[in-house]
Design an enzyme around this catalytic site. Structure first.
Site, short mmCIF file in Angstrom:
data_model
loop_
_atom_site.label_atom_id
_atom_site.label_comp_id
_atom_site.label_asym_id
_atom_site.label_seq_id
_atom_site.Cartn_x
_atom_site.Cartn_y
_atom_site.Cartn_z
N GLU A 1 0.09 -1.02 5.75
CA GLU A 1 1.16 -0.47 6.60
C GLU A 1 0.95 1.01 6.86
O GLU A 1 1.19 1.52 7.95
CB GLU A 1 2.51 -0.70 5.90
CG GLU A 1 3.73 -0.35 6.73
CD GLU A 1 4.13 1.11 6.62
OE1 GLU A 1 3.65 1.81 5.69
OE2 GLU A 1 4.91 1.56 7.47
N ASP B 1 0.83 -1.21 0.00
CA ASP B 1 0.00 0.00 0.00
C ASP B 1 0.86 1.25 0.00
O ASP B 1 2.04 1.22 0.34
CB ASP B 1 -0.94 0.00 1.22
CG ASP B 1 -0.16 0.02 2.54
OD1 ASP B 1 0.78 -0.79 2.68
OD2 ASP B 1 -0.48 0.85 3.41
C1 LIG Z 1 22.71 11.23 11.74
C2 LIG Z 1 22.24 10.79 10.43
C3 LIG Z 1 21.07 11.54 9.83
C4 LIG Z 1 19.96 10.60 9.49
C5 LIG Z 1 18.83 11.22 8.76
C6 LIG Z 1 17.64 10.26 8.67
C7 LIG Z 1 17.03 10.32 7.29
C8 LIG Z 1 15.65 9.69 7.25
C9 LIG Z 1 15.73 8.42 6.45
C10 LIG Z 1 14.70 7.59 6.34
C11 LIG Z 1 13.40 7.81 7.05
C12 LIG Z 1 12.24 7.45 6.13
C13 LIG Z 1 11.19 6.66 6.88
C14 LIG Z 1 10.69 5.55 5.97
C15 LIG Z 1 10.02 4.46 6.77
C16 LIG Z 1 8.66 4.90 7.25
C17 LIG Z 1 7.59 4.14 6.51
C18 LIG Z 1 6.28 4.89 6.68
O1 LIG Z 1 5.97 5.77 5.93
N1 LIG Z 1 5.51 4.53 7.74
C19 LIG Z 1 4.30 5.28 8.01
C20 LIG Z 1 3.17 4.40 8.47
C21 LIG Z 1 3.41 3.75 9.79
N2 LIG Z 1 3.84 2.51 9.76
O2 LIG Z 1 3.24 4.39 10.81
C22 LIG Z 1 4.62 6.39 9.00
O3 LIG Z 1 3.74 7.27 9.16
O4 LIG Z 1 5.72 6.40 9.59
ZN LIG Z 2 5.11 5.42 4.09
ZN LIG Z 3 6.57 2.30 4.07
#
Ligand SMILES: CCCCCCCC/C=C\CCCCCCCC(=O)N[C@@H](CC(N)=O)C(=O)O
Ligand SMILES: [Zn+2]
Ligand SMILES: [Zn+2]
Length: 446
Positions: free
Chosen positions: A134, A70
């Protein structure tokens, strides 16, 4: 650590032109997966998929690879190409879900298909869990798969899910990419704030309306960031692992956070992405109010999405929020809430972490630093803490700040080359997981 190299033959991850074309175009089913006798496929919660890949050595504890099908909505506005076109141009596949998280779903299945075509038989069993909800809690997908596996008495050596990446360009003065394997993820609260008032004729308004009261409360929240919690949680380890990648004097600073911690935490809160690593964040994501232009609004509602720092709990954060709002006319309704997740092991005995490390070093030799960290977003893997204490959130894809902004934003895309590399990574990872090494039981720190 011993590798799957002890197996009869390690299948090289070289794909011919035809396979690479098929990989890119493969929106069809994966025929070999579905006809392989040692693979069981089940549909759970109507739209989620669970594949059980039975290995030849049942004494090895199984693991799980996760992804989700999704996506969040994507209105056309601002997109270079229609967000659900899947158009490919300039070497990129464009569209909602190309980074979050259809790329992983397709790469896992594609890698397994390519292995099976080469008569691969896994030694270590593994599951592939593909959730369909998700982005809206995972309650009908991942949560049901987790309950089913628990009922079957399954315990997992480790899980690999989405969550972090090979990060490039996120930190000033750090020119090199580094891999951050998220060993935990922040907690979350979806909180509804509501103000109710007697409606009436707008020609004789009260001093404040429900909209004004709520807007003032929201403004106080936005003007009052929650405490900077730098120093607790995996971040210090992340930065210390990164120290060698920085020039003088930054490398000295990062090796002495006992002294320079306050300076580093101040620098981190200046950038909206690194700020999310040092504190619980609040995002006002929805605001609904009013019924008609000439009616005093009976109700105003706002949704705040909070991501809780590992050093705090749901209850502590709710207390802080109420103290900042400090207005009894504002009602609080907790819609969903969960505490920060436990920290998974990343020491030399942590099988899942070390297999990720080994495969990253093999596929991305240019990446010198691999560090444990925290996922600022949330994932379906939080539903599986009953099956393992070793959950790793990492997708083998380079991520730049502009790519991060496209996740849940506009112009999400993945390069064909990055997708191929993700397939190659999983192709190698599955074979590397055939090691005879077994996980050492891990007790989470209390
Ligand atoms: C010291 C180093 C710096 C680091 C920077 C971090 C950069 C961020 C990188 C990745 C974060 C992206 C998050 C993706 C995964 C989240 C998947 C998502 O969208 N989940 C939803 C739904 C849920 N499961 O709650 C959400 O709202 O989080
Ligand atoms: Zn997401
Ligand atoms: Zn995701």
């Amino acid at each position: 650590m011993s590798t799957g190299k002890g197996r009869e033959r390690h299948i090289p991850s070289q794909f011919n032109q035809g396979e690479r074309f098929a990989m890119k175009e493969a929106l069809k089913v994966f025929p070999t997966i579905f006809k392989t006798r040692f693979i069981q496929h089940e549909v759970i919660g109507e739209y989620s998929h669970l594949f059980t890949v039975q290995g030849s050595d049942p004494s090895l504890q199984p693991y799980m690879l996760m992804a989700h099908s999704d996506v969040v909505p994507a209105p056309d506005e601002g997109w270079e190409v229609p967000p659900f076109s899947g158009l490919e141009h300039d070497g990129f596949i464009h569209g909602r879900g190309t980074l979050d998280n259809k790329n992983s779903l397709m790469a896992i299945l594609q890698a397994l298909e390519l292995l099976l075509i080469r008569n691969y038989i896994p030694r270590r069993s593994f599951f592939i869990a593909l959730g369909h909800d998700e982005e809206v809690s995972g309650q009908n997908g991942a949560q049901k798969i987790s309950a089913l596996l628990q009922a079957r008495g399954v315990k997992l050596a480790f899980i690999v899910d989405e969550g972090n990446f090979i990060l490039d360009g996120f930190i000033p003065y750090l020119k090199k990419p580094f891999a951050m394997i998220a060993v935990s993820e922040k907690g979350g609260i979806n909180l509804r704030l509501q103000v109710n008032m007697t409606p009436g004729h707008s020609s004789a308004p009260p001093k404040e309306t429900s909209i004004g009261i709520l807007a003032a409360a929201i403004s106080r929240l936005e003007q009052t960031p929650l405490p900077n919690m730098f120093g607790s949680g995996p971040l210090k380890t992340t930065l210390q692992e990164l120290a060698n990648e920085f020039p003088f004097p930054a490398n000295i600073v990062l090796r002495n956070l006992w002294l320079f911690g306050p300076l580093v935490s101040r620098l981190m809160e200046r950038n909206y992405i690194t700020n999310a690593l040092v504190r619980t964040t609040m995002a006002l994501t929805m605001f609904n109010a009013g019924v008609k232009m000439n009616v005093i609004p009976p109700m105003a509602q706002a949704i705040i999405n909070l991501r809780i720092h590992p050093a705090q709990t749901v209850q502590e954060v709710l207390e802080l929020i109420k103290n900042i709002v400090a207005d009894d006319r504002v009602q609080f309704h907790v819609l969903t809430a969960f505490d920060p997740l436990p920290v998974s092991p990343s020491d030399h005995q942590a099988l899942g972490y070390q297999l990720l490390r080994q495969t990253i070093q093999s596929i991305f030799p240019e990446v010198n630093t691999i560090a444990p960290g925290i996922c600022i977003g949330n994932t379906d893997s939080r539903h599986y803490t009953n099956l393992t204490t070793s959950i790793y959130r990492f997708n083998p894809v380079y991520l730049h700040p502009q790519d991060f902004r496209s996740i849940h934003g506009i112009n999400e895309k993945i390069s064909v080359q990055a997708y191929e590399t993700q397939v190659k990574f999983i192709f190698e990872f599955i074979q590397n997981a055939d090691t005879y090494q077994e996980p050492i039981p891990h007790l989470h720190e209390l």
